[in-house]
Scaffold this motif. Structure first.
Motif, mmCIF file in Angstrom:
data_model
loop_
_atom_site.group_PDB
_atom_site.id
_atom_site.type_symbol
_atom_site.label_atom_id
_atom_site.label_comp_id
_atom_site.label_asym_id
_atom_site.label_seq_id
_atom_site.Cartn_x
_atom_site.Cartn_y
_atom_site.Cartn_z
ATOM 1 N N GLU A 236 0.809 -1.227 0.000
ATOM 2 C CA GLU A 236 0.000 0.000 0.000
ATOM 3 C C GLU A 236 0.841 1.277 0.000
ATOM 4 O O GLU A 236 0.531 2.223 -0.745
ATOM 5 N N PRO A 237 1.904 1.366 0.816
ATOM 6 C CA PRO A 237 2.692 2.604 0.784
ATOM 7 C C PRO A 237 3.294 2.895 -0.591
ATOM 8 O O PRO A 237 3.355 4.055 -1.019
ATOM 9 N N LEU A 238 3.738 1.853 -1.299
ATOM 10 C CA LEU A 238 4.329 2.060 -2.618
ATOM 11 C C LEU A 238 3.260 2.492 -3.622
ATOM 12 O O LEU A 238 3.483 3.389 -4.441
ATOM 13 N N ILE A 239 2.090 1.866 -3.560
ATOM 14 C CA ILE A 239 0.982 2.258 -4.442
ATOM 15 C C ILE A 239 0.589 3.705 -4.169
ATOM 16 O O ILE A 239 0.375 4.500 -5.100
ATOM 17 N N THR A 240 0.502 4.054 -2.895
ATOM 18 C CA THR A 240 0.137 5.427 -2.529
ATOM 19 C C THR A 240 1.173 6.422 -3.020
ATOM 20 O O THR A 240 0.827 7.494 -3.534
ATOM 21 N N ARG A 241 2.446 6.062 -2.877
ATOM 22 C CA ARG A 241 3.507 6.955 -3.350
ATOM 23 C C ARG A 241 3.365 7.223 -4.840
ATOM 24 O O ARG A 241 3.570 8.348 -5.304
ATOM 25 N N LEU A 242 3.026 6.192 -5.592
ATOM 26 C CA LEU A 242 2.829 6.372 -7.035
ATOM 27 C C LEU A 242 1.582 7.193 -7.337
ATOM 28 O O LEU A 242 1.656 8.239 -7.993
ATOM 29 N N LEU A 243 0.431 6.737 -6.872
ATOM 30 C CA LEU A 243 -0.832 7.346 -7.286
ATOM 31 C C LEU A 243 -1.011 8.748 -6.740
ATOM 32 O O LEU A 243 -1.679 9.583 -7.375
ATOM 33 N N ASP A 244 -0.410 9.054 -5.602
ATOM 34 C CA ASP A 244 -0.532 10.401 -5.052
ATOM 35 C C ASP A 244 0.201 11.448 -5.876
ATOM 36 O O ASP A 244 -0.043 12.648 -5.732
ATOM 37 N N THR A 245 1.080 11.011 -6.766
ATOM 38 C CA THR A 245 1.791 11.975 -7.610
ATOM 39 C C THR A 245 0.910 12.504 -8.736
ATOM 40 O O THR A 245 1.255 13.500 -9.367
ATOM 41 N N PHE A 246 -0.227 11.841 -9.006
ATOM 42 C CA PHE A 246 -1.067 12.236 -10.135
ATOM 43 C C PHE A 246 -2.170 13.206 -9.736
ATOM 44 O O PHE A 246 -2.383 14.215 -10.395
ATOM 45 N N GLY A 247 -2.900 12.908 -8.687
ATOM 46 C CA GLY A 247 -3.918 13.824 -8.203
ATOM 47 C C GLY A 247 -5.237 13.731 -8.929
ATOM 48 O O GLY A 247 -6.265 13.435 -8.336
ATOM 49 N N ASP A 248 -5.250 13.946 -10.239
ATOM 50 C CA ASP A 248 -6.515 14.021 -10.983
ATOM 51 C C ASP A 248 -6.694 12.870 -11.969
ATOM 52 O O ASP A 248 -7.414 12.984 -12.950
ATOM 53 N N ASP A 249 -6.038 11.747 -11.718
ATOM 54 C CA ASP A 249 -6.143 10.570 -12.590
ATOM 55 C C ASP A 249 -5.738 10.882 -14.026
ATOM 56 O O ASP A 249 -6.317 10.352 -14.983
ATOM 57 N N CYS A 250 -4.741 11.736 -14.178
ATOM 58 C CA CYS A 250 -4.170 12.042 -15.485
ATOM 59 C C CYS A 250 -2.649 12.067 -15.358
ATOM 60 O O CYS A 250 -2.109 12.410 -14.303
ATOM 61 N N VAL A 251 -1.984 11.690 -16.432
ATOM 62 C CA VAL A 251 -0.524 11.734 -16.466
ATOM 63 C C VAL A 251 -0.105 12.647 -17.609
ATOM 64 O O VAL A 251 -0.611 12.520 -18.723
#
Length: 252
Positions: free
Chosen positions: A55-70
């Motif tokens: 979970e911490p690794l997933i959170t670290r990744l997904l929290d960098t996006f914010g609005d579900d866009c890359v």
């Protein structure tokens, strides 16, 4: 003044520059205009759990996006922290998300081969290719990147490009080379990668393209209209989508 590491314009280059020059207004800033790519965060969260991410690794990744866009800019932010195995894995994953967007279902099995935490082989290839790209050894980086499981040129060149985004000292930025860019290279600007590289080896042809794109950008730039190699790559990508029809490119 031409950058010494790029060498002089060749006859092939001059023809490409002449083809592109009438469209400088379209090319300037093309990489900055490229739209952000939407993705489904819940799908990726489920997949990554299945790949062995905690979970911490997933959170670290997904929290960098914010609005579900890359976006390209977002990847550059992530790349600024890609200095160890975990950071490179996060950048690689973000790059794959950017590369597929919402059209990712059929690549799940391929991504599972590629994105498992703790895979020493993948970690070694990512470090090797990042270092090779940083030092301008692009043919070597290309050859090494072919060892990444589950992906081919359109995706591993995305990694080569992304791997240097956090390094402002890189003079020869790698570029993405997919089928749409290849179409435009061959059919729109009619640049011959075999002739330019003097080789049929894809790694040599990739490096020759990257060097040439930097030369084209430099030749087309003016004080008030700066163009970089990423602008060239992005305009070739867009032209590939529209089968070379410049009229279908939209400007802001």
């Amino acid at each position: 003044m031409r950058s010494p590491e790029l060498g002089p314009l060749t006859g092939l280059d001059e023809r490409v520059v002449a083809t592109l020059r009438p469209y400088v207004a379209d090319i300037v800033g093309a990489s900055g205009r490229q739209a952000s790519i939407p993705f489904v965060a819940n799908t990726w969260k489920r997949w990554l759990k299945g790949f062995g991410w905690d979970e911490p690794l997933i959170t670290r990744l997904l929290d960098t996006f914010g609005d579900d866009c890359v976006s390209r800019r977002g990847l550059a932010t992530i790349a600024s922290s890609a200095h160890d195995a975990e950071g490179r894995l996060i950048l690689l994953t973000a790059t794959m998300i950017w590369g597929r967007g919402k059209k990712n279902a059929r690549m799940k099995n391929s991504f599972e081969k590629l994105l498992r935490p703790g895979d020493e082989h993948v970690a070694e290839v990512l470090e090797t290719t990042q270092n090779a790209c940083a030092s301008g050894r692009l043919a070597g980086a290309y050859l090494s990147a072919r060892a990444l499981p589950g992906i081919r040129e359109p995706f591993f060149t995305k990694w080569l490009w992304a791997s240097t985004l956090g390094n402002d000292s890189v003079a020869l930025r790698p570029l993405v080379l997919d089928r749409l860019v290849w179409f435009s290279i061959r059919e729109v600007v009619m640049w011959n990668s075999v002739e330019a590289s003097g080789s049929r080896r894809l790694a040599d042809r990739y490096e020759a393209f990257v060097v040439a794109a930097h030369r084209w950008a430099e030749a087309l730039s003016a004080e008030d209209q700066l163009i970089n190699a990423e602008d060239i790559e992005c305009i070739l990508f867009e032209l590939g989508k529209h089968k070379g029809d410049w009229s279908k490119l939209s400007q802001p």
